[in-house]
Design a protein around this motif. Structure first.
Motif, short mmCIF file in Angstrom:
data_model
loop_
_atom_site.label_atom_id
_atom_site.label_comp_id
_atom_site.label_asym_id
_atom_site.label_seq_id
_atom_site.Cartn_x
_atom_site.Cartn_y
_atom_site.Cartn_z
N PHE A 253 2.52 7.38 -0.86
CA PHE A 253 1.19 7.26 -1.09
C PHE A 253 0.74 7.79 -2.62
CE2 PHE A 253 1.97 8.54 3.37
CZ PHE A 253 1.73 7.38 3.96
N LEU B 82 -6.46 6.29 6.53
CA LEU B 82 -6.61 7.72 6.25
C LEU B 82 -7.89 8.14 6.76
CD1 LEU B 82 -5.55 10.20 4.99
CD2 LEU B 82 -6.27 9.40 2.55
N THR C 239 -4.05 10.37 -2.15
CA THR C 239 -3.80 10.43 -0.60
C THR C 239 -2.90 11.36 0.05
OG1 THR C 239 -4.17 7.99 -0.94
CG2 THR C 239 -3.00 8.88 1.07
#
Length: 220
Positions: A178, A211, A182
């Motif tokens: 990621f 997320l 993140t």
């Protein structure tokens, strides 16, 4: 509708049931089967072996002795494939001089303080939710961050950053899973610290790619 099967408690040795009612002998929750003063492992971390050993600690970390100065620490929800081996610091020989031979091991006086013995080595630490592929070797003092993936057959030393995929010998980063921001948010959420019922209730958010949904679950 299939029958509901409750999630096994972390103290269950063999958490994978088979269709005939038996259990898969080659998969264990390590916290239930490891009894070693220098080996710490978190709940729900499992290991698998094609030929299940009698002693899982010796199978995974054959050089980690009860009297070893170093420790092996593995977090929660890690997945350890067959053939993985942790080569901890007690496997080391002294190599800063002329000979690497461990004379003290074979006698000629007490072991402690002998010049042929290396200094105590660093602990080996694995974070949470780390997947270690088949046949990987984790070398003394390695530090693997949460969410990392270790490729099959990789030889890992040094530090692996969280949520990084590494592969090869020596292991090299392939890519981050990621973006850095993140990863920072995922480490802040730390879902592996939640109670198991809450984890299961938000399985889709934890295993999916949304997320925002996971952050929403963390707040409620």
């Amino acid at each position: 509708m299939p029958a509901f099967r409750p999630f096994p408690a972390p103290g269950v040795s063999h958490p994978v049931p088979m269709p005939d009612g038996s259990v898969h002998e080659g998969t264990v929750f390590l916290s239930a089967v490891i009894d070693h003063p220098r080996f710490e492992v978190g709940y729900y971390t499992y290991a698998s072996a094609h030929h299940p050993p009698e002693d899982w600690a010796a199978y995974l970390a054959p050089y980690l002795y009860p009297f070893s100065p170093e420790k092996l620490t593995i977090g929660r929800f890690c997945q350890i494939a067959s053939g993985v081996e942790f080569i901890t610091a007690s496997a080391n020989h002294r190599y800063d001089g002329i000979s690497t031979f461990p004379f003290a091991v074979f006698g000629g006086g007490p072991v402690e303080g002998r010049p042929s013995m290396p200094s105590p080595g660093a602990d080996t630490c694995v974070g949470h939710d780390v997947w270690i592929g088949t046949g990987a070797r984790i070398l003394p003092g390695a530090r693997i961050g949460s969410g990392a993936i270790i490729g099959a057959g990789a030889v890992v030393s040094g530090e692996v950053a969280p949520y990084t995929i590494v592969a090869g010998n020596p292991a090299r980063p392939v890519r981050r899973r990621f973006a850095p921001e993140t990863i920072e948010r995922l480490l802040e959420i730390a879902w592996w610290e939640w109670p198991i019922d809450r984890i299961l209730a938000h399985e889709a958010a934890i295993c999916g790619g949304d997320l925002s949904a996971l952050e929403h679950a963390a707040r409620h």
